[in-house]
Write a protein that holds these residues in place. Structure first.
Motif, short mmCIF file in Angstrom:
data_model
loop_
_atom_site.label_atom_id
_atom_site.label_comp_id
_atom_site.label_asym_id
_atom_site.label_seq_id
_atom_site.Cartn_x
_atom_site.Cartn_y
_atom_site.Cartn_z
N UNK A 139 0.85 -1.17 0.00
CA UNK A 139 0.00 0.00 0.00
C UNK A 139 0.90 1.24 0.00
N UNK A 140 0.56 2.21 -0.82
CA UNK A 140 1.38 3.41 -0.92
C UNK A 140 1.20 4.30 0.31
N UNK A 141 2.18 5.15 0.53
CA UNK A 141 2.09 6.09 1.66
C UNK A 141 0.91 7.03 1.48
N UNK A 142 0.60 7.36 0.23
CA UNK A 142 -0.55 8.23 -0.05
C UNK A 142 -1.86 7.56 0.36
N UNK A 143 -1.99 6.28 0.04
CA UNK A 143 -3.20 5.54 0.40
C UNK A 143 -3.30 5.36 1.91
N UNK A 144 -2.19 5.05 2.54
CA UNK A 144 -2.19 4.91 4.00
C UNK A 144 -2.65 6.21 4.65
N UNK A 145 -2.13 7.34 4.17
CA UNK A 145 -2.53 8.62 4.75
C UNK A 145 -3.98 8.93 4.42
N UNK A 146 -4.42 8.63 3.21
CA UNK A 146 -5.81 8.88 2.84
C UNK A 146 -6.76 8.14 3.78
N UNK A 147 -6.46 6.89 4.07
CA UNK A 147 -7.30 6.10 4.97
C UNK A 147 -7.26 6.71 6.37
N UNK A 148 -6.08 7.08 6.83
CA UNK A 148 -5.93 7.74 8.13
C UNK A 148 -6.75 9.03 8.17
N UNK A 149 -6.64 9.85 7.14
CA UNK A 149 -7.36 11.11 7.08
C UNK A 149 -8.87 10.86 7.07
N UNK A 150 -9.32 9.91 6.30
CA UNK A 150 -10.74 9.56 6.26
C UNK A 150 -11.23 9.15 7.64
N UNK A 151 -10.49 8.30 8.33
CA UNK A 151 -10.89 7.85 9.66
C UNK A 151 -10.91 9.01 10.66
N UNK A 152 -9.88 9.84 10.61
CA UNK A 152 -9.80 10.95 11.56
C UNK A 152 -10.87 12.02 11.28
N UNK A 153 -11.09 12.31 10.01
CA UNK A 153 -12.13 13.27 9.64
C UNK A 153 -13.49 12.75 10.09
N UNK A 154 -13.74 11.48 9.86
CA UNK A 154 -15.00 10.86 10.26
C UNK A 154 -15.22 11.00 11.76
N UNK A 155 -14.18 10.69 12.52
CA UNK A 155 -14.25 10.80 13.97
C UNK A 155 -14.51 12.24 14.40
N UNK A 156 -13.79 13.17 13.79
CA UNK A 156 -13.92 14.59 14.15
C UNK A 156 -15.31 15.14 13.82
N UNK A 157 -15.93 14.59 12.79
CA UNK A 157 -17.26 15.07 12.36
C UNK A 157 -18.39 14.17 12.88
N UNK A 158 -18.01 13.19 13.73
CA UNK A 158 -18.97 12.28 14.35
C UNK A 158 -19.83 11.56 13.30
N UNK A 159 -19.16 11.07 12.27
CA UNK A 159 -19.82 10.33 11.19
C UNK A 159 -19.07 9.02 10.97
N UNK A 160 -19.73 8.05 10.39
CA UNK A 160 -19.06 6.81 10.03
C UNK A 160 -18.25 7.04 8.76
N UNK A 161 -17.13 6.34 8.66
CA UNK A 161 -16.23 6.51 7.53
C UNK A 161 -16.91 6.23 6.20
N UNK A 162 -17.78 5.23 6.16
CA UNK A 162 -18.44 4.92 4.89
C UNK A 162 -19.38 6.04 4.46
N UNK A 163 -19.98 6.72 5.43
CA UNK A 163 -20.85 7.86 5.13
C UNK A 163 -20.02 9.02 4.58
N UNK A 164 -18.88 9.26 5.19
CA UNK A 164 -18.00 10.33 4.74
C UNK A 164 -17.49 10.05 3.33
#
Length: 68
Positions: free
Chosen positions: A1-26
């Protein structure tokens, strides 16, 4: 997995948590707004700044796409 994809997944998870939404919804919101690739391609900028700045930028992208 590329570093870009790893960070994208991390960002998606963190953004989801910060916005109190599930990652799949985001991810669905990003896809519907047509900004998923833009966010992925912003790796160079997003991984070097505070995540809150990335969140705010993503929120602005969503607003400009009319998805908020």
């Amino acid at each position: 997995m590329s570093k870009e994809m790893e960070f994208f997944i991390f960002l998606l998870e963190q953004y989801s948590y910060a916005r109190n939404l599930k990652a799949d919804v985001v991810l669905k919101k990003w896809d519907e707004a047509g900004i998923t690739n833009t966010i992925y391609n912003m790796y160079e900028m997003y991984h070097t700044e505070y995540l809150e700045n990335a969140y705010n930028d993503i929120d602005k992208l969503l607003e400009s796409a009319g998805s908020r």
